[in-house]
Design an enzyme around this catalytic site. Sequence first.
Site, PDB file in Angstrom:
ATOM      1  N   ASP A   1      -7.535   5.036 -16.415  1.00 23.87           N
ATOM      2  CA  ASP A   1      -7.395   4.713 -14.996  1.00 23.87           C
ATOM      3  C   ASP A   1      -7.462   6.023 -14.221  1.00 23.87           C
ATOM      4  O   ASP A   1      -7.131   7.081 -14.751  1.00 23.87           O
ATOM      5  CB  ASP A   1      -6.151   3.871 -14.654  1.00 23.87           C
ATOM      6  CG  ASP A   1      -4.848   4.399 -15.208  1.00 23.87           C
ATOM      7  OD1 ASP A   1      -4.748   5.605 -15.483  1.00 23.87           O
ATOM      8  OD2 ASP A   1      -3.904   3.595 -15.354  1.00 23.87           O
TER       9      ASP A   1
ATOM     10  N   GLU B   1      -6.995   4.084 -22.385  1.00 26.83           N
ATOM     11  CA  GLU B   1      -6.160   3.565 -21.291  1.00 26.83           C
ATOM     12  C   GLU B   1      -6.634   4.102 -19.945  1.00 26.83           C
ATOM     13  O   GLU B   1      -5.840   4.458 -19.078  1.00 26.83           O
ATOM     14  CB  GLU B   1      -4.688   3.937 -21.514  1.00 26.83           C
ATOM     15  CG  GLU B   1      -4.153   3.483 -22.859  1.00 26.83           C
ATOM     16  CD  GLU B   1      -2.665   3.762 -23.077  1.00 26.83           C
ATOM     17  OE1 GLU B   1      -1.953   4.089 -22.096  1.00 26.83           O
ATOM     18  OE2 GLU B   1      -2.216   3.648 -24.221  1.00 26.83           O
TER      19      GLU B   1
ATOM     20  N   ASN C   1      -2.929   7.966 -30.802  1.00 20.37           N
ATOM     21  CA  ASN C   1      -3.176   7.749 -29.368  1.00 20.37           C
ATOM     22  C   ASN C   1      -2.188   8.551 -28.525  1.00 20.37           C
ATOM     23  O   ASN C   1      -0.989   8.555 -28.802  1.00 20.37           O
ATOM     24  CB  ASN C   1      -2.995   6.244 -29.075  1.00 20.37           C
ATOM     25  CG  ASN C   1      -3.448   5.827 -27.695  1.00 20.37           C
ATOM     26  OD1 ASN C   1      -4.590   6.073 -27.311  1.00 20.37           O
ATOM     27  ND2 ASN C   1      -2.565   5.175 -26.946  1.00 20.37           N
TER      28      ASN C   1
ATOM     29  N   GLU D   1       1.864   8.692 -28.761  1.00 17.94           N
ATOM     30  CA  GLU D   1       2.622   9.657 -27.950  1.00 17.94           C
ATOM     31  C   GLU D   1       3.672  10.436 -28.723  1.00 17.94           C
ATOM     32  O   GLU D   1       4.816  10.568 -28.280  1.00 17.94           O
ATOM     33  CB  GLU D   1       3.249   8.922 -26.751  1.00 17.94           C
ATOM     34  CG  GLU D   1       2.187   8.254 -25.882  1.00 17.94           C
ATOM     35  CD  GLU D   1       2.771   7.407 -24.744  1.00 17.94           C
ATOM     36  OE1 GLU D   1       3.985   7.333 -24.614  1.00 17.94           O
ATOM     37  OE2 GLU D   1       1.962   6.810 -23.996  1.00 17.94           O
TER      38      GLU D   1
ATOM     39  N   HIS E   1      -5.227   8.756 -18.454  1.00 18.46           N
ATOM     40  CA  HIS E   1      -4.636   8.358 -17.165  1.00 18.46           C
ATOM     41  C   HIS E   1      -4.796   9.549 -16.218  1.00 18.46           C
ATOM     42  O   HIS E   1      -4.027  10.500 -16.279  1.00 18.46           O
ATOM     43  CB  HIS E   1      -3.151   8.030 -17.328  1.00 18.46           C
ATOM     44  CG  HIS E   1      -2.870   6.837 -18.180  1.00 18.46           C
ATOM     45  ND1 HIS E   1      -3.167   5.548 -17.765  1.00 18.46           N
ATOM     46  CD2 HIS E   1      -2.333   6.716 -19.414  1.00 18.46           C
ATOM     47  CE1 HIS E   1      -2.803   4.699 -18.713  1.00 18.46           C
ATOM     48  NE2 HIS E   1      -2.299   5.384 -19.724  1.00 18.46           N
TER      49      HIS E   1
HETATM   50  O1  G3I Z   1       9.367  -8.104 -19.918  1.00 18.58           O
HETATM   51  C1  G3I Z   1      10.370  -7.595 -19.052  1.00 18.58           C
HETATM   52  C2  G3I Z   1      10.946  -8.679 -18.211  1.00 18.58           C
HETATM   53  O2  G3I Z   1      11.593  -9.619 -19.048  1.00 18.58           O
HETATM   54  C3  G3I Z   1      11.910  -8.074 -17.211  1.00 18.58           C
HETATM   55  O3  G3I Z   1      12.408  -9.080 -16.353  1.00 18.58           O
HETATM   56  C4  G3I Z   1      11.240  -6.989 -16.387  1.00 18.58           C
HETATM   57  C5  G3I Z   1      12.188  -6.323 -15.419  1.00 18.58           C
HETATM   58  O4  G3I Z   1      11.846  -4.987 -15.201  1.00 18.58           O
HETATM   59  O5  G3I Z   1      10.731  -6.024 -17.263  1.00 18.58           O
HETATM   60  C6  G3I Z   1       9.774  -6.535 -18.177  1.00 18.58           C
HETATM   61  O6  G3I Z   1       9.354  -5.484 -19.010  1.00 18.58           O
HETATM   62  C7  G3I Z   1       8.482  -4.556 -18.425  1.00 18.58           C
HETATM   63  C8  G3I Z   1       7.184  -4.544 -19.234  1.00 18.58           C
HETATM   64  O7  G3I Z   1       6.330  -3.523 -18.768  1.00 18.58           O
HETATM   65  C9  G3I Z   1       6.440  -5.870 -19.152  1.00 18.58           C
HETATM   66  O8  G3I Z   1       6.065  -6.125 -17.819  1.00 18.58           O
HETATM   67  C10 G3I Z   1       9.130  -3.204 -18.475  1.00 18.58           C
HETATM   68  O9  G3I Z   1      10.259  -3.171 -17.610  1.00 18.58           O
HETATM   69  C11 G3I Z   1       8.157  -2.124 -18.093  1.00 18.58           C
HETATM   70  O10 G3I Z   1       8.758  -0.855 -18.344  1.00 18.58           O
HETATM   71  C12 G3I Z   1       6.896  -2.245 -18.922  1.00 18.58           C
HETATM   72  O11 G3I Z   1       6.000  -1.239 -18.510  1.00 18.58           O
HETATM   73  C13 G3I Z   1       4.943  -0.971 -19.388  1.00 18.58           C
HETATM   74  C14 G3I Z   1       5.055   0.457 -19.888  1.00 18.58           C
HETATM   75  O12 G3I Z   1       3.942   0.748 -20.715  1.00 18.58           O
HETATM   76  C15 G3I Z   1       6.327   0.680 -20.670  1.00 18.58           C
HETATM   77  O13 G3I Z   1       6.341   1.925 -21.281  1.00 18.58           O
HETATM   78  C16 G3I Z   1       3.630  -1.166 -18.646  1.00 18.58           C
HETATM   79  O14 G3I Z   1       3.484  -2.544 -18.330  1.00 18.58           O
HETATM   80  C17 G3I Z   1       2.464  -0.699 -19.502  1.00 18.58           C
HETATM   81  O15 G3I Z   1       1.288  -0.679 -18.721  1.00 18.58           O
HETATM   82  C18 G3I Z   1       2.733   0.717 -20.007  1.00 18.58           C
HETATM   83  O16 G3I Z   1       1.672   1.089 -20.831  1.00 18.58           O
HETATM   84  C19 G3I Z   1       1.722   2.414 -21.360  1.00 18.58           C
HETATM   85  C20 G3I Z   1       1.140   2.373 -22.752  1.00 18.58           C
HETATM   86  O17 G3I Z   1       1.830   1.418 -23.543  1.00 18.58           O
HETATM   87  C21 G3I Z   1       1.204   3.742 -23.407  1.00 18.58           C
HETATM   88  N1  G3I Z   1       0.582   4.748 -22.584  1.00 18.58           N
HETATM   89  C22 G3I Z   1       1.044   4.816 -21.188  1.00 18.58           C
HETATM   90  C23 G3I Z   1       0.919   3.442 -20.531  1.00 18.58           C
HETATM   91  C24 G3I Z   1       1.327   3.496 -19.068  1.00 18.58           C
HETATM   92  O18 G3I Z   1       2.677   3.833 -18.927  1.00 18.58           O
END
Ligand code: G3I
Length: 305
Positions: A237, A235, A169, A127, A206
């Site tokens: 969906d 990715e 990516n 990105e 996406h």
């Molecule tokens: O691990 C912490 C946890 O300790 C905490 O209690 C909780 C509270 O919010 O957050 C947890 O972290 C979260 C993490 O996912 C793990 O679940 C983050 O807040 C959350 O922001 C994070 O989101 C991820 C996101 O990327 C972050 O940018 C999504 O799961 C994940 O699917 C998403 O994936 C991205 C790709 O990496 C790049 N392309 C887009 C795609 C979708 O956004």
Amino acid sequence: GTTLGASAAEKGRYFGAAIAAHKLSDSTYVGILNREFNSVTPENEMKLDATEPQQGVFTFTNADRIVNHAIANGMAVRGHTLAWHSQQPGWMQNMSGTALRQAMLNHVTRVASYYRGKIHSWDVVNEAFADGSTGARRDSNLQRTGDDWIEAAFRAARAADPGAKLCYNDYNTDNWTHAKTQAVYNLVRDFKARGVPIDCVGLQSHFNPNSPYPSNYRTTLSSFAALGVDVQITELDIEGSGTTQANTYRSVVADCLAVARCTGITVWGIRDTDSWRASGTPLLFDGNGNKKPAYTATLEALNAG
Ligand code: G3I
């Protein structure tokens, strides 16, 4: 074939899913994973904040759980991601200049070296381009270290794991006419012309009403492939439900199969309830793990022709 992975393999391709380490104790989840998929991408566990929470202190516990599950079950692993403006650990977020450049390169080297030989493809840089009509790089602390940060990351990754395919990516790079797509295309063309190591382009794909599946998607895939790189749908969906959603999945799969260098498809989660889109239903299995029409269409498309 009767599963996504087996059907894709018959076409010389993989079919993967993004997975979370903490769900590997969910028997419904693991049952679908082991039955249907032959590639996995850690959804968060290989990101910078997860793997280097303090500078120079590397933690691979959760990423290893995924890699070990994959190896034990004959699945490939896509590494995601070595260099990104987002999900940086706190210590990195306020760094700049030479110190940040060195920290980034050290991160790439250490993580790619740790997993050398185990990663099918790495999303080396994620990105790095801006949305909108400019085709410019995204502003970030990494970008402010100089335009050459991307190629520096790719060279470090190649040195650390010469056997892994190295991918750039991004999202919203599916529509061939969009400035961001053209900007990534020009980056890859430039890298190939100058001998910067790059093997693949990841199209996140996406799809939702704001960035729908474009009718020129196949042109985008074949245009990147013509530069001499593999294309991977990394990715996938698709927001929606029912027949409309199913037909879009069918089109995406058909487009990939029509391009020889489209080597695999990864969906960004298994069940709708696993999706990062909190209220959406963009995946192939419902919250109970049942196959949706989108699953059937995807399987049929993989077996067509
Ligand atoms: O691990 C912490 C946890 O300790 C905490 O209690 C909780 C509270 O919010 O957050 C947890 O972290 C979260 C993490 O996912 C793990 O679940 C983050 O807040 C959350 O922001 C994070 O989101 C991820 C996101 O990327 C972050 O940018 C999504 O799961 C994940 O699917 C998403 O994936 C991205 C790709 O990496 C790049 N392309 C887009 C795609 C979708 O956004």
